[in-house]
Design a protein around this motif. Sequence first.
Motif, mmCIF file in Angstrom:
data_model
loop_
_atom_site.group_PDB
_atom_site.id
_atom_site.type_symbol
_atom_site.label_atom_id
_atom_site.label_comp_id
_atom_site.label_asym_id
_atom_site.label_seq_id
_atom_site.Cartn_x
_atom_site.Cartn_y
_atom_site.Cartn_z
ATOM 1 N N LYS A 61 41.752 37.480 49.078
ATOM 2 C CA LYS A 61 41.910 37.854 47.783
ATOM 3 C C LYS A 61 42.229 36.713 46.917
ATOM 4 N N VAL A 62 41.222 36.703 45.828
ATOM 5 C CA VAL A 62 41.398 35.751 44.658
ATOM 6 C C VAL A 62 41.606 36.302 43.617
ATOM 7 N N LYS A 63 42.787 35.889 42.910
ATOM 8 C CA LYS A 63 43.201 36.615 41.703
ATOM 9 C C LYS A 63 43.497 35.415 40.764
ATOM 10 N N LYS A 64 43.095 35.858 39.412
ATOM 11 C CA LYS A 64 43.547 34.957 38.180
ATOM 12 C C LYS A 64 43.294 33.521 38.392
ATOM 13 N N CYS A 65 42.334 32.937 38.945
ATOM 14 C CA CYS A 65 42.138 31.692 39.151
ATOM 15 C C CYS A 65 40.709 31.535 38.039
ATOM 16 N N ILE A 66 41.216 31.120 36.769
ATOM 17 C CA ILE A 66 39.880 31.371 35.495
ATOM 18 C C ILE A 66 38.998 30.173 35.880
#
Length: 299
Positions: A61-66
Amino acid sequence: VLFPNLERLNLSSMKRTIWDHQISPNFFPKLKSLEVTNCQKLVTIFPSDLVSNFQNLETLKVKKCISVEKIFGFRQLHDGKTLAGGIPFQNIRTLEIDSCDGLIDLVTFSTVKSTLVQLQKLSITNCEMIEVIISSSDQGQNVEDDEIAFPRLNSLELFNLPNLKSFCSQKSILQFSSLKEVIVSVCPKMEMFSPCVVDAPLFKGVISHKLDDQILWKGDLNSTIRKLFMEMLEEMAKGFPCTINHPLHEKHQLLLARRTYQCDGCRELAGYCWSYVCGRCDFDLHPTCALKGSNKAIN
């Protein structure tokens, strides 16, 4: 061997890279679950010199890594050839990507043939720039008669991807032996599912929002996505632009999509119909409410 028994790892708010490139090739040998959240300066999740470590990974899961531009930072694998230590990521069951605005694609055609073969759930949401899930292979490689198989994939969600054009950019064959329903919502540039031949014998329809009971089915996956796109064009022909800016929600653009919602303008409940929606914030406006107070519309 470093951390020989570690199976689950959550990383958050890392300043630069999440891995030390000088680290031993035997670190985390039993790692099954990895979640990376809010790493603002991270560009690549898995550098090419470390991918062989992740033979046992099952959940990613990869989240909010802009700033992330690549999830799998290794060169394409051709004809089943492996990297040192074997094929990485071949045991991943769950893959979730959320709010990674630098991402243009997920994986290349030639790479995905050797990896993600056990994938059961794929969710890509709120990614501003992504244009295609599976991108083209190396130039000059003829893949029109080639095939990608997702034999175990049963859950596919594509939500709030304003620049997504299709699932796969290659003219080849996609096989989904287990896929029954697909969630596609707030993807205004998605004219078709893929230029590929799509073989999904169990496919029963597209759900335009995970909270809705409405299922759209038009014979096959490509035809169904095409119908959703044509219905959006019909609304635009009535004077409703594809995207708008609105003073009630200045943080993000609002995109035209069809779903069940409560209007954040007039507060009335709406059945399964068109909305101007911000998927990141779960904000909805009925089209008539939206256009009353909208700023300059952007087609």
